[in-house]
Design an enzyme around this catalytic site. Structure first.
Site, PDB file in Angstrom:
ATOM      1  N   GLY A   8     -19.432   7.899  -0.271  1.00  0.00           N
ATOM      2  CA  GLY A   8     -18.550   8.306  -1.361  1.00  0.00           C
ATOM      3  C   GLY A   8     -18.606   7.275  -2.482  1.00  0.00           C
ATOM      4  O   GLY A   8     -19.672   6.735  -2.805  1.00  0.00           O
ATOM      5  N   LYS A  40       0.868  -1.176   0.000  1.00  0.00           N
ATOM      6  CA  LYS A  40       0.000   0.000   0.000  1.00  0.00           C
ATOM      7  C   LYS A  40       0.903   1.224   0.000  1.00  0.00           C
ATOM      8  O   LYS A  40       2.078   1.142   0.376  1.00  0.00           O
ATOM      9  CB  LYS A  40      -0.854  -0.015   1.277  1.00  0.00           C
ATOM     10  CG  LYS A  40      -2.108   0.803   1.203  1.00  0.00           C
ATOM     11  CD  LYS A  40      -3.296   0.026   0.663  1.00  0.00           C
ATOM     12  CE  LYS A  40      -4.532   0.909   0.604  1.00  0.00           C
ATOM     13  NZ  LYS A  40      -5.725   0.205   0.164  1.00  0.00           N
ATOM     14  N   VAL A  54     -17.692   4.035  -2.842  1.00  0.00           N
ATOM     15  CA  VAL A  54     -18.262   2.719  -2.542  1.00  0.00           C
ATOM     16  C   VAL A  54     -19.641   2.856  -1.892  1.00  0.00           C
ATOM     17  O   VAL A  54     -20.595   2.177  -2.270  1.00  0.00           O
ATOM     18  CB  VAL A  54     -17.327   1.911  -1.608  1.00  0.00           C
ATOM     19  CG1 VAL A  54     -17.946   0.555  -1.289  1.00  0.00           C
ATOM     20  CG2 VAL A  54     -15.956   1.724  -2.229  1.00  0.00           C
TER      21      VAL A  54
END
Ligand code: NAD
Length: 363
Positions: free
Chosen positions: A182, A80, A184
């Site tokens: 938002g 990440k 999702v």
């Protein structure tokens, strides 16, 4: 604090600190584990209050990606990245192209994608500098925004949790609260509404709220009021650490199942606290794997309907985890970790699979 001493270090293989004075880029790339394959995980852009906060976040998120790939049956490792900046003020082509060069320097050990605070445009800029990026627009042979697939996987996971809790997975008449509407959260609300659920939503973004109120008849609740609602399902779809010592006593829901990464402030402790309270928790990295599944099909140039089929499997995967949790009297998170760790431990080779994956990548 040096990373080896960080409480979230967890034997990360590699941590890269990126700095570019011209664009102001300050980023961290964390590679947790590449035993299953090259690390893959999104790039989050957030105005972290301190460097340590950014480091903690990226270490927790990259470890989560290792477990997500493992339990989803994908051959990727966990990685990440975070960019320490405000996406509303600092998003620029120059910044993301420099970031792309740092990703490129890792020669495929880390593959990036979008996450909170970054979007398709940002990934398009990254793609100018490196091929090690997924979730790019369709005209660049990418799979586009993964959010609708993540949302569908979350929807499927909510149904599995309903089945385990109530014996049927019908959403008609069920009350569901969604924190964060938002990318999702919006698509999740859409599917829940279309299947007859009554929605309660919170967000700091008034426009995002107005959209789900108008389109899905959702009821807006206060940012702190979302925890204490008498609902069947609470679906966290914003940022992490919102299930904690303060919020758990407020919860009246039967199920916590949402797309947010790392919603538990302290994973073992708060997973156990939910379990003890009789609230069924769908582990984040299992239920929100749809986006990863989607970008994995892009990586392998597989047909997009394979992503849809694999995303449906989240339902059975969660039911297995819930059953193991019940059999062994452990939290669902503990059960999921056990399954994921076993898969990684069973893989006794590392180098060949990595070579195969990088060769497979488009040039
Ligand atoms: P997003 O930034 O589009 O949406 C997050 C929403 O949460 C925004 O509307 C924001 O205003 C809202 N929000 C922020 N603080 C809030 C607060 N205190 N209370 C209520 N709402 C708040 O991000 P997204 O892409 O929808 O991702 C949501 C979560 O799902 C993140 O944790 C992300 O890591 C996770 N996730 C996303 C994907 C994906 O495909 N996008 C995949 C896996 C996991």
């Amino acid at each position: 604090m040096i990373p080896y001493d960080n409480p979230h270090f967890d034997n990360h293989e590699q941590i890269v600190f990126c700095n570019d004075p011209n664009t102001g880029l300050k980023a961290i790339i964390a590679i947790h584990d590449t035993r299953l394959g090259p690390s893959l995980g999104g790039c989050r852009m957030y105005p972290y209050a301190s460097f340590d906060q950014a480091l903690n976040d990226v270490l927790r998120l990259s470890k989560g990606m290792t477990y997500k790939s493992a339990i989803t049956g994908l051959n990727f490792g966990g990685g990440k990245s975070v960019i320490i900046a405000d996406p509303r003020k600092h998003t620029s082509e120059a910044l993301f192209r420099i970031f792309g060069r740092f990703v490129n320097g890792l020669n495929g050990r880390y593959i990036t994608a979008e996450d909170v605070g970054t979007d398709l445009q940002a990934m398009e800029w990254v793609r100018i500098e490196t091929k090690h990026v997924v979730g790019i627009p369709a005209y660049l042979e990418g799979s586009g925004d993964p959010s609708p697939v993540t949302a569908h996987g979350t929807f499927v996971g909510i149904k599995a949790a309903l089945k385990k809790t109530f014996g049927n997975d019908d959403l008609a008449g069920r009350k569901v609260s969604v924190q964060g509407v938002g990318h999702v959260g919006y698509f999740l609300c859409k599917e829940l509404h279309e299947n007859g659920a009554k929605l309660y939503v919170s967000d700091i973004d008034k426009d995002a709220l107005a959209r789900v109120v108008n389109e899905f008849n959702a009821k807006v609740v206060g940012l702190d009021d979302i925890y204490g609602l008498d609902v069947d399902v609470f679906a966290p779809c914003a940022l992490g650490a919102i299930i904690n010592d303060t919020t758990i006593p407020q919860l009246k829901c039967s199920i916590v199942a949402g797309a947010a990464n790392n919603p538990l402030a302290d994973e073992p402790k708060h997973a156990q606290a939910l379990h003890d309270k009789g609230i069924l928790y769908a582990p984040d990295y299992v239920i929100n794997a749809g986006g990863l599944i989607n970008v994995a099909t892009e990586f392998f140039h597989a047909a997009s309907d394979i992503a849809a089929v694999k995303t449906e499997r989240i339902y059975d995967s969660l039911l297995n985890i819930f059953d193991l949790s019940a059999e062994e009297s452990v939290s669902p998170l503990f059960a999921a970790n056990k399954i994921a760790e076993k898969r990684i431990a069973d893989i006794n080779f590392t180098k060949n699979i990595f070579t195969r994956h990088t060769k497979n990548r488009r040039g």
